[in-house]
Structures are given as C-alpha cells and as structure tokens.
Design an enzyme around this catalytic site. Structure first.
Site, PDB file in Angstrom:
ATOM      1  N   LYS A  13       0.714  -1.096  -0.078  1.00 54.37           N
ATOM      2  CA  LYS A  13       0.077   0.059  -0.278  1.00 54.37           C
ATOM      3  C   LYS A  13       0.918   1.172  -0.251  1.00 54.37           C
ATOM      4  O   LYS A  13       0.679   1.921  -0.670  1.00 54.37           O
ATOM      5  CB  LYS A  13      -0.948  -0.395   1.422  1.00 54.37           C
ATOM      6  CG  LYS A  13      -2.137  -1.001   1.135  1.00 54.37           C
ATOM      7  CD  LYS A  13      -3.016  -1.446   2.277  1.00 54.37           C
ATOM      8  CE  LYS A  13      -2.180  -1.561   3.729  1.00 54.37           C
ATOM      9  NZ  LYS A  13      -1.594  -1.779   3.825  1.00 54.37           N
ATOM     10  N   ARG A  88     -10.323  -0.530   8.608  1.00 52.61           N
ATOM     11  CA  ARG A  88      -9.595  -1.700   9.324  1.00 52.61           C
ATOM     12  C   ARG A  88     -10.689  -2.315  10.017  1.00 52.61           C
ATOM     13  O   ARG A  88     -10.741  -3.409  10.202  1.00 52.61           O
ATOM     14  CB  ARG A  88      -8.578  -1.523   9.786  1.00 52.61           C
ATOM     15  CG  ARG A  88      -6.826  -1.223   9.213  1.00 52.61           C
ATOM     16  CD  ARG A  88      -6.279  -0.995  10.123  1.00 52.61           C
ATOM     17  NE  ARG A  88      -5.010  -1.559  10.279  1.00 52.61           N
ATOM     18  CZ  ARG A  88      -3.455  -1.418   9.178  1.00 52.61           C
ATOM     19  NH1 ARG A  88      -3.544  -0.288   9.072  1.00 52.61           N
ATOM     20  NH2 ARG A  88      -2.829  -2.025   9.941  1.00 52.61           N
ATOM     21  N   ARG A 127      11.385  -5.337   5.341  1.00 55.55           N
ATOM     22  CA  ARG A 127      10.695  -3.894   5.128  1.00 55.55           C
ATOM     23  C   ARG A 127      11.840  -3.464   6.024  1.00 55.55           C
ATOM     24  O   ARG A 127      12.129  -3.131   7.137  1.00 55.55           O
ATOM     25  CB  ARG A 127       9.553  -3.663   5.135  1.00 55.55           C
ATOM     26  CG  ARG A 127       9.057  -2.447   5.189  1.00 55.55           C
ATOM     27  CD  ARG A 127       7.913  -1.791   5.127  1.00 55.55           C
ATOM     28  NE  ARG A 127       7.277  -2.704   6.012  1.00 55.55           N
ATOM     29  CZ  ARG A 127       5.918  -3.246   6.020  1.00 55.55           C
ATOM     30  NH1 ARG A 127       4.473  -2.711   5.278  1.00 55.55           N
ATOM     31  NH2 ARG A 127       5.411  -3.382   7.085  1.00 55.55           N
ATOM     32  N   ARG A 160      11.350  -1.189  10.983  1.00 55.26           N
ATOM     33  CA  ARG A 160       9.814  -1.082  11.727  1.00 55.26           C
ATOM     34  C   ARG A 160      10.005  -2.194  13.342  1.00 55.26           C
ATOM     35  O   ARG A 160       9.662  -3.032  12.816  1.00 55.26           O
ATOM     36  CB  ARG A 160       8.805  -1.376  10.891  1.00 55.26           C
ATOM     37  CG  ARG A 160       8.338  -0.180  10.505  1.00 55.26           C
ATOM     38  CD  ARG A 160       7.143   0.018   9.746  1.00 55.26           C
ATOM     39  NE  ARG A 160       5.861  -0.829  10.504  1.00 55.26           N
ATOM     40  CZ  ARG A 160       4.695  -0.957   9.343  1.00 55.26           C
ATOM     41  NH1 ARG A 160       4.854  -0.237   8.348  1.00 55.26           N
ATOM     42  NH2 ARG A 160       3.982  -1.563  10.810  1.00 55.26           N
ATOM     43  N   ARG A 172      -0.563  -9.243  13.641  1.00 52.75           N
ATOM     44  CA  ARG A 172      -1.364  -8.289  12.406  1.00 52.75           C
ATOM     45  C   ARG A 172      -2.179  -9.348  11.227  1.00 52.75           C
ATOM     46  O   ARG A 172      -2.971  -8.476  10.623  1.00 52.75           O
ATOM     47  CB  ARG A 172      -0.147  -7.869  11.811  1.00 52.75           C
ATOM     48  CG  ARG A 172       0.510  -6.207  13.028  1.00 52.75           C
ATOM     49  CD  ARG A 172       1.822  -6.109  13.157  1.00 52.75           C
ATOM     50  NE  ARG A 172       1.699  -5.238  11.539  1.00 52.75           N
ATOM     51  CZ  ARG A 172       2.606  -5.088  10.661  1.00 52.75           C
ATOM     52  NH1 ARG A 172       4.023  -5.185  11.537  1.00 52.75           N
ATOM     53  NH2 ARG A 172       2.900  -4.257   9.699  1.00 52.75           N
TER      54      ARG A 172
END
Ligand code: ADP
Ligand code: AMP
Length: 216
Positions: A13, A88, A127, A160, A172
C-alpha cells in the site's frame, strides 16, 4: 477523488501510494504513519497507540476514527484523499461514510491489493524505511544501492519495530483476516471495489491501479 488503499500488511500500500501521488494530486494519509509520528513525539495519543502497535493489535476505533476525522477536515483533503490503512474495521468504514456523507461526498474507489499470505511474511520482515524521507525499501526485492543508506537522501534505513518479531507480524496478519478482510464485501456492495493482483512487479501493479483511478 476519494480513494482507499486496502490490503493486508505488506501488500504494498505504502509503495503504491508513492506512485499514485506522482500521478494524482491527492494527499496520502496513512494512519500507521500518523501513529508512528505520534509515538516518536511521545504525545498522549502516541503513548496509548504504542501498546497496541507493539502487540500487532489494532488501535481502538474511537482513537483512530478521531485522528482520521481531524485529518480529513484539513484544507488539502477538499479535492480528495488517498487513505492507506484506514478503514480497518466495519465501525471505521461506517464512520468514514458518515463523515463523507455530511460533506456531500462518498468513497469513489477502494483498491484492494491482493497478495498471497505466504509472501507477506517475507515482505514485512525484509522491509526497511528511511528515517528521514520515509522511502520504503526491501532488503531482497528492492534493496538500496548502499546497505543501510537511503538512495534519495542518504538518510539512515531502519526496520519498523513491529516488523522484527515474527509473533507480532503473524498477529497483524491474523487481525487483518479477522477484522479487515470483510471490508472487501462492504465496498463490493457499494460498487466501488477494485481488486488488483499485488504479487507482481511494483510498476505492473501501479499500471492497473492508475488505469482504474483514471476511470473515476
Ligand atoms: P504496506 O504499506 O501494505 O504494509 P509496503 O508498501 O510497505 O506495504 O511494502 C511492504 C514491503 O514489500 C516493502 O519492503 C516493499 O519494498 C516491498 N514491496 C512492496 N511492493 C512489492 C512488490 N510488488 N514486489 C516485491 N516487494 C514489494
Ligand atoms: P500500518 O503502518 O498500516 O501497517 O499500521 C501499523 C499499526 O498501526 C497497526 O498494526 C495498528 O496497530 C495501527 N493502525 C494503523 N492503522 C490503523 C487503523 N485504521 N485502525 C487501528 N489501528 C491502526
């Protein structure tokens, strides 16, 4: 142009939002980014959000909805917005409809970036993000030219904190399946859902998204 980017964590996203911003003049509003700023600044909202983020859980609806309502009331959203990571939950989607309805507006498109669950774990754990300009890299799929350094601004690349623990990453993904995936039906019923195959080169994914948004 009121657009939502939907998809599980790691779907791409944020990566696609960067491309979309270059083609369509709408502000990118990521609730995750807003919460991370609040955490870094140590605001009361940030302190509250942190405990949920660290556990891979959703920040409570009343907090999240309040943050988004405030953001959408800003002048730069008058011509539209690109929401990333919101809504969400069903109550969040209903609250958004209510806010937009009161302004005589509606959601124009919900781009659902679809990526198989087996790919997402590797996407998230690899990431890294530039501390300064927030550009997103992947250690394997889109590495920086020099390890640990941003290609664009030479800023430091960091992982992160919610990406570095497998249990949190898995939670998650579970939370997405349990609470968020259902929103695809919610928006399908509204006739604005656009499904996009996100398991391809980023430029190919963007080509499909651009074509869909040009039809709005
Ligand atoms: P999200 O915002 O949905 O959580 P990101 O845009 O941050 O996802 O992408 C998650 C990770 O996957 C990042 O490291 C990014 O560089 C990488 N990524 C994004 N899109 C692709 C793609 N199409 N192919 C391979 N890697 C991708
Ligand atoms: P993201 O950057 O979108 O992956 O979001 C990171 C974290 O921020 C999530 O795991 C949640 O804890 C929190 N968060 C972001 N957006 C929302 C939302 N719409 N509702 C609840 N929590 C959110």
């Amino acid at each position: 142009m009121n657009v939502i980017l939907m998809g599980p964590p790691g779907a791409g996203k944020g990566t696609q939002a960067e491309f979309i911003k270059t083609a369509f003049p709408i502000p990118h509003i990521s609730t995750g980014d807003m919460f991370r700023v609040a955490v870094a600044e140590g605001t009361p909202m940030g302190i509250k959000a942190k405990e949920f983020m660290d556990a891979g859980k959703l920040v409570p609806d009343e907090v999240t909805i309040g943050v988004v309502k405030e953001r959408l009331a800003k002048d730069d959203c008058a011509q539209g917005f690109l929401l990333d990571g919101f809504p969400r939950t069903v109550p969040q989607a209903e609250a958004l409809d209510e806010v937009l309805g009161a302004m005589g507006r509606q959601v124009d498109a919900v781009v659902d970036i679809q990526v198989p669950a087996s790919i997402l774990l590797e996407r998230m754990t690899g990431r890294v993000t530039c501390k300064a300009c927030k550009t997103v890299y992947h250690l394997k799929f889109s590495p920086p030219a020099q390890a640990g350094v941003c290609d664009h601004c030479q800023g430091e690349l960091v992982q992160r904190s919610d990406d570095n623990e497998i249990a949190v990453v898995e939670n998650r993904l579970k939370v997405y399946e349990e609470q968020t995936a259902i929103l695809a039906d919610y928006y399908k019923n509204q006739g604005c859902l656009v499904a996009v195959d996100g398991n391809r080169d980023t430029k190919e994914v963007f080509a499909d998204i651009k074509a869909a948004l040009e039809k709005i």
